[in-house]
Write a protein that holds these residues in place. Structure first.
Motif, PDB file in Angstrom:
ATOM      1  N   THR A  74       5.255   2.643 -20.796  1.00  0.00           N
ATOM      2  CA  THR A  74       5.403   3.277 -19.483  1.00  0.00           C
ATOM      3  C   THR A  74       4.871   4.695 -19.540  1.00  0.00           C
ATOM      4  OG1 THR A  74       7.376   1.983 -18.966  1.00  0.00           O
ATOM      5  CG2 THR A  74       7.073   4.004 -17.720  1.00  0.00           C
ATOM      6  N   MET A  75       4.214   5.105 -18.473  1.00  0.00           N
ATOM      7  CA  MET A  75       3.821   6.501 -18.303  1.00  0.00           C
ATOM      8  C   MET A  75       4.224   6.925 -16.904  1.00  0.00           C
ATOM      9  SD  MET A  75      -0.320   6.750 -17.599  1.00  0.00           S
ATOM     10  CE  MET A  75      -0.765   6.070 -19.171  1.00  0.00           C
ATOM     11  N   GLU A  76       4.508   8.196 -16.762  1.00  0.00           N
ATOM     12  CA  GLU A  76       4.826   8.758 -15.452  1.00  0.00           C
ATOM     13  C   GLU A  76       3.763   9.785 -15.121  1.00  0.00           C
ATOM     14  OE1 GLU A  76       8.034  11.866 -14.098  1.00  0.00           O
ATOM     15  OE2 GLU A  76       8.961   9.879 -14.259  1.00  0.00           O
ATOM     16  N   ILE A  77       3.261   9.716 -13.902  1.00  0.00           N
ATOM     17  CA  ILE A  77       2.252  10.676 -13.452  1.00  0.00           C
ATOM     18  C   ILE A  77       2.835  11.448 -12.269  1.00  0.00           C
ATOM     19  CG2 ILE A  77      -0.074  10.995 -12.527  1.00  0.00           C
ATOM     20  CD1 ILE A  77      -0.874   8.383 -13.894  1.00  0.00           C
ATOM     21  N   GLY A  78       2.795  12.765 -12.367  1.00  0.00           N
ATOM     22  CA  GLY A  78       3.200  13.644 -11.267  1.00  0.00           C
ATOM     23  C   GLY A  78       1.947  14.282 -10.698  1.00  0.00           C
ATOM     24  N   PHE A  79       1.792  14.222  -9.382  1.00  0.00           N
ATOM     25  CA  PHE A  79       0.573  14.741  -8.764  1.00  0.00           C
ATOM     26  C   PHE A  79       0.835  15.219  -7.344  1.00  0.00           C
ATOM     27  CE2 PHE A  79       0.731  10.264  -7.637  1.00  0.00           C
ATOM     28  CZ  PHE A  79       0.316  10.233  -6.302  1.00  0.00           C
ATOM     29  N   ILE A  80      -0.089  16.024  -6.844  1.00  0.00           N
ATOM     30  CA  ILE A  80      -0.075  16.446  -5.452  1.00  0.00           C
ATOM     31  C   ILE A  80      -1.277  15.819  -4.770  1.00  0.00           C
ATOM     32  CG2 ILE A  80      -0.294  18.405  -3.862  1.00  0.00           C
ATOM     33  CD1 ILE A  80       1.164  20.095  -5.963  1.00  0.00           C
ATOM     34  N   ALA A  81      -1.020  15.103  -3.678  1.00  0.00           N
ATOM     35  CA  ALA A  81      -2.101  14.535  -2.877  1.00  0.00           C
ATOM     36  C   ALA A  81      -2.829  15.687  -2.188  1.00  0.00           C
ATOM     37  CB  ALA A  81      -1.536  13.555  -1.847  1.00  0.00           C
ATOM     38  N   ILE A  82      -4.158  15.704  -2.270  1.00  0.00           N
ATOM     39  CA  ILE A  82      -4.930  16.820  -1.737  1.00  0.00           C
ATOM     40  C   ILE A  82      -5.876  16.386  -0.615  1.00  0.00           C
ATOM     41  CG2 ILE A  82      -6.629  18.627  -2.270  1.00  0.00           C
ATOM     42  CD1 ILE A  82      -3.961  19.155  -3.616  1.00  0.00           C
ATOM     43  N   LYS A  83      -6.820  15.509  -0.941  1.00  0.00           N
ATOM     44  CA  LYS A  83      -7.929  15.204  -0.025  1.00  0.00           C
ATOM     45  C   LYS A  83      -7.636  13.950   0.804  1.00  0.00           C
ATOM     46  CE  LYS A  83     -12.885  14.398  -0.070  1.00  0.00           C
ATOM     47  NZ  LYS A  83     -14.025  14.112  -0.925  1.00  0.00           N
TER      48      LYS A  83
ATOM     49  N   PRO B   5       0.823  -1.213   0.000  1.00  0.00           N
ATOM     50  CA  PRO B   5       0.000   0.000   0.000  1.00  0.00           C
ATOM     51  C   PRO B   5       0.858   1.264   0.000  1.00  0.00           C
ATOM     52  CG  PRO B   5       0.122  -0.877   2.223  1.00  0.00           C
ATOM     53  CD  PRO B   5       0.877  -1.840   1.337  1.00  0.00           C
ATOM     54  N   TRP B   6       0.211   2.399  -0.334  1.00  0.00           N
ATOM     55  CA  TRP B   6       0.863   3.695  -0.281  1.00  0.00           C
ATOM     56  C   TRP B   6       0.271   4.500   0.866  1.00  0.00           C
ATOM     57  CZ3 TRP B   6      -0.026   5.635  -5.978  1.00  0.00           C
ATOM     58  CH2 TRP B   6       0.800   4.918  -6.854  1.00  0.00           C
ATOM     59  N   THR B   7       1.106   5.213   1.584  1.00  0.00           N
ATOM     60  CA  THR B   7       0.658   6.212   2.554  1.00  0.00           C
ATOM     61  C   THR B   7       1.229   7.536   2.076  1.00  0.00           C
ATOM     62  OG1 THR B   7       0.638   4.600   4.361  1.00  0.00           O
ATOM     63  CG2 THR B   7       0.675   6.924   4.972  1.00  0.00           C
ATOM     64  N   LEU B   8       0.335   8.447   1.720  1.00  0.00           N
ATOM     65  CA  LEU B   8       0.718   9.737   1.152  1.00  0.00           C
ATOM     66  C   LEU B   8       0.362  10.857   2.119  1.00  0.00           C
ATOM     67  CD1 LEU B   8      -0.758   9.196  -2.451  1.00  0.00           C
ATOM     68  CD2 LEU B   8       1.489   8.510  -1.579  1.00  0.00           C
ATOM     69  N   GLN B   9       1.066  11.962   2.001  1.00  0.00           N
ATOM     70  CA  GLN B   9       0.799  13.137   2.819  1.00  0.00           C
ATOM     71  C   GLN B   9       0.120  14.202   1.969  1.00  0.00           C
ATOM     72  OE1 GLN B   9       1.494  13.160   6.177  1.00  0.00           O
ATOM     73  NE2 GLN B   9       2.019  11.036   5.726  1.00  0.00           N
ATOM     74  N   SER B  10      -0.983  14.718   2.451  1.00  0.00           N
ATOM     75  CA  SER B  10      -1.680  15.794   1.753  1.00  0.00           C
ATOM     76  C   SER B  10      -0.732  16.983   1.603  1.00  0.00           C
ATOM     77  CB  SER B  10      -2.922  16.202   2.542  1.00  0.00           C
ATOM     78  OG  SER B  10      -3.609  17.235   1.874  1.00  0.00           O
ATOM     79  N   GLY B  11      -0.679  17.552   0.389  1.00  0.00           N
ATOM     80  CA  GLY B  11       0.180  18.691   0.115  1.00  0.00           C
ATOM     81  C   GLY B  11       1.556  18.312  -0.400  1.00  0.00           C
ATOM     82  N   ARG B  12       1.847  17.029  -0.498  1.00  0.00           N
ATOM     83  CA  ARG B  12       3.156  16.569  -0.972  1.00  0.00           C
ATOM     84  C   ARG B  12       3.051  16.194  -2.453  1.00  0.00           C
ATOM     85  NH1 ARG B  12       7.927  15.734   1.302  1.00  0.00           N
ATOM     86  NH2 ARG B  12       9.250  14.114   0.474  1.00  0.00           N
ATOM     87  N   TYR B  13       4.136  16.426  -3.199  1.00  0.00           N
ATOM     88  CA  TYR B  13       4.196  16.109  -4.632  1.00  0.00           C
ATOM     89  C   TYR B  13       4.765  14.703  -4.800  1.00  0.00           C
ATOM     90  CZ  TYR B  13       4.987  16.783  -9.629  1.00  0.00           C
ATOM     91  OH  TYR B  13       4.952  16.671 -10.996  1.00  0.00           O
ATOM     92  N   TYR B  14       4.126  13.901  -5.638  1.00  0.00           N
ATOM     93  CA  TYR B  14       4.559  12.526  -5.884  1.00  0.00           C
ATOM     94  C   TYR B  14       4.704  12.281  -7.377  1.00  0.00           C
ATOM     95  CZ  TYR B  14       3.251  11.739  -1.052  1.00  0.00           C
ATOM     96  OH  TYR B  14       3.178  11.807   0.312  1.00  0.00           O
ATOM     97  N   GLU B  15       5.641  11.392  -7.717  1.00  0.00           N
ATOM     98  CA  GLU B  15       5.779  10.904  -9.084  1.00  0.00           C
ATOM     99  C   GLU B  15       5.749   9.387  -9.035  1.00  0.00           C
ATOM    100  OE1 GLU B  15       9.451  12.567 -10.550  1.00  0.00           O
ATOM    101  OE2 GLU B  15       8.430  14.392 -11.204  1.00  0.00           O
ATOM    102  N   VAL B  16       5.046   8.786  -9.988  1.00  0.00           N
ATOM    103  CA  VAL B  16       4.991   7.335 -10.073  1.00  0.00           C
ATOM    104  C   VAL B  16       5.077   6.921 -11.539  1.00  0.00           C
ATOM    105  CG1 VAL B  16       2.441   7.261 -10.102  1.00  0.00           C
ATOM    106  CG2 VAL B  16       3.745   5.244  -9.378  1.00  0.00           C
ATOM    107  N   GLU B  17       5.879   5.890 -11.803  1.00  0.00           N
ATOM    108  CA  GLU B  17       5.922   5.290 -13.132  1.00  0.00           C
ATOM    109  C   GLU B  17       4.997   4.089 -13.131  1.00  0.00           C
ATOM    110  OE1 GLU B  17       9.814   4.295 -14.566  1.00  0.00           O
ATOM    111  OE2 GLU B  17      10.286   6.383 -14.966  1.00  0.00           O
ATOM    112  N   ILE B  18       4.167   4.013 -14.157  1.00  0.00           N
ATOM    113  CA  ILE B  18       3.262   2.882 -14.336  1.00  0.00           C
ATOM    114  C   ILE B  18       3.664   2.224 -15.644  1.00  0.00           C
ATOM    115  CG2 ILE B  18       0.870   2.148 -14.572  1.00  0.00           C
ATOM    116  CD1 ILE B  18       0.123   4.741 -13.027  1.00  0.00           C
ATOM    117  N   THR B  19       4.005   0.926 -15.557  1.00  0.00           N
ATOM    118  CA  THR B  19       4.499   0.197 -16.719  1.00  0.00           C
ATOM    119  C   THR B  19       3.607  -1.011 -16.977  1.00  0.00           C
ATOM    120  OG1 THR B  19       6.765   0.871 -16.259  1.00  0.00           O
ATOM    121  CG2 THR B  19       6.478  -1.040 -17.684  1.00  0.00           C
ATOM    122  N   ALA B  20       3.192  -1.168 -18.219  1.00  0.00           N
ATOM    123  CA  ALA B  20       2.459  -2.356 -18.641  1.00  0.00           C
ATOM    124  C   ALA B  20       3.409  -3.253 -19.408  1.00  0.00           C
ATOM    125  CB  ALA B  20       1.272  -1.971 -19.523  1.00  0.00           C
ATOM    126  N   ASP B  21       3.342  -4.556 -19.130  1.00  0.00           N
ATOM    127  CA  ASP B  21       4.264  -5.486 -19.791  1.00  0.00           C
ATOM    128  C   ASP B  21       3.744  -6.016 -21.130  1.00  0.00           C
ATOM    129  OD1 ASP B  21       2.325  -7.344 -19.097  1.00  0.00           O
ATOM    130  OD2 ASP B  21       3.671  -8.560 -17.848  1.00  0.00           O
TER     131      ASP B  21
END
Length: 145
Positions: A113-122, A54-70
């Motif tokens: 592969t795609m990379e998504i950059g996001f800020i956790a909010i809610k 699982p992921w534990t994220l902090q509201s207001g923090r910026y995250y990047e994740v790579e998602i790869t399909a084989d």
């Protein structure tokens, strides 16, 4: 006397220039600054394989994740609320940057592969899951604190 000292201090500060004058660019501030950025473990999409977490994220923090399909099948991710609980900064696919207003789901028709950059909010409990799947391993649990 105090006003003269204040005037001299202010003039000295203005003449010194910005703190980043020796660098090529001004430092970033706020939510998009480097000190606020964290890379999440890569998510691999493969038929019958676990998503991770699982992921534990902090509201207001910026995250990047790579998602790869084989490429083992046409596969995607959707969420009932996670994509509405984040602010998507960018999605990068093969070097192309997309800055959407939001996401509903993502899907891979072939390997890539795609990379998504996001800020956790809610804050809340969310998940990303493979549409139509029922197995617990096909679900990535997410907690935003």
């Amino acid at each position: 006397m105090f006003s003269e000292i204040l005037k001299v201090s202010l003039i000295a500060a203005l003449c010194a220039g910005p703190a980043w004058a020796d660098d090529d660019a001004a430092p970033l501030a706020g939510l998009l600054s480097g000190h606020n950025k964290e890379e999440l473990p890569e998510v691999t999409l493969s038929v019958g394989e676990p998503l991770g977490g699982p992921w534990t994220l902090q509201s207001g923090r910026y995250y990047e994740v790579e998602i790869t399909a084989d490429g083992s099948g046409e596969i995607g991710l959707e969420s009932d609320g996670f994509f509405r609980a984040i602010w998507v900064d960018e999605v990068v696919i093969r070097g192309l940057e997309v800055r959407p207003m939001g996401l509903a789901s993502i899907e891979f028709d072939r390997a890539g592969t795609m990379e998504i950059g996001f800020i956790a909010i809610k804050p809340g409990r969310y998940d990303l899951h493979i549409p139509g799947s029922t197995g617990e391993d096909q679900r990535l649990e997410i907690l935003i604190e």
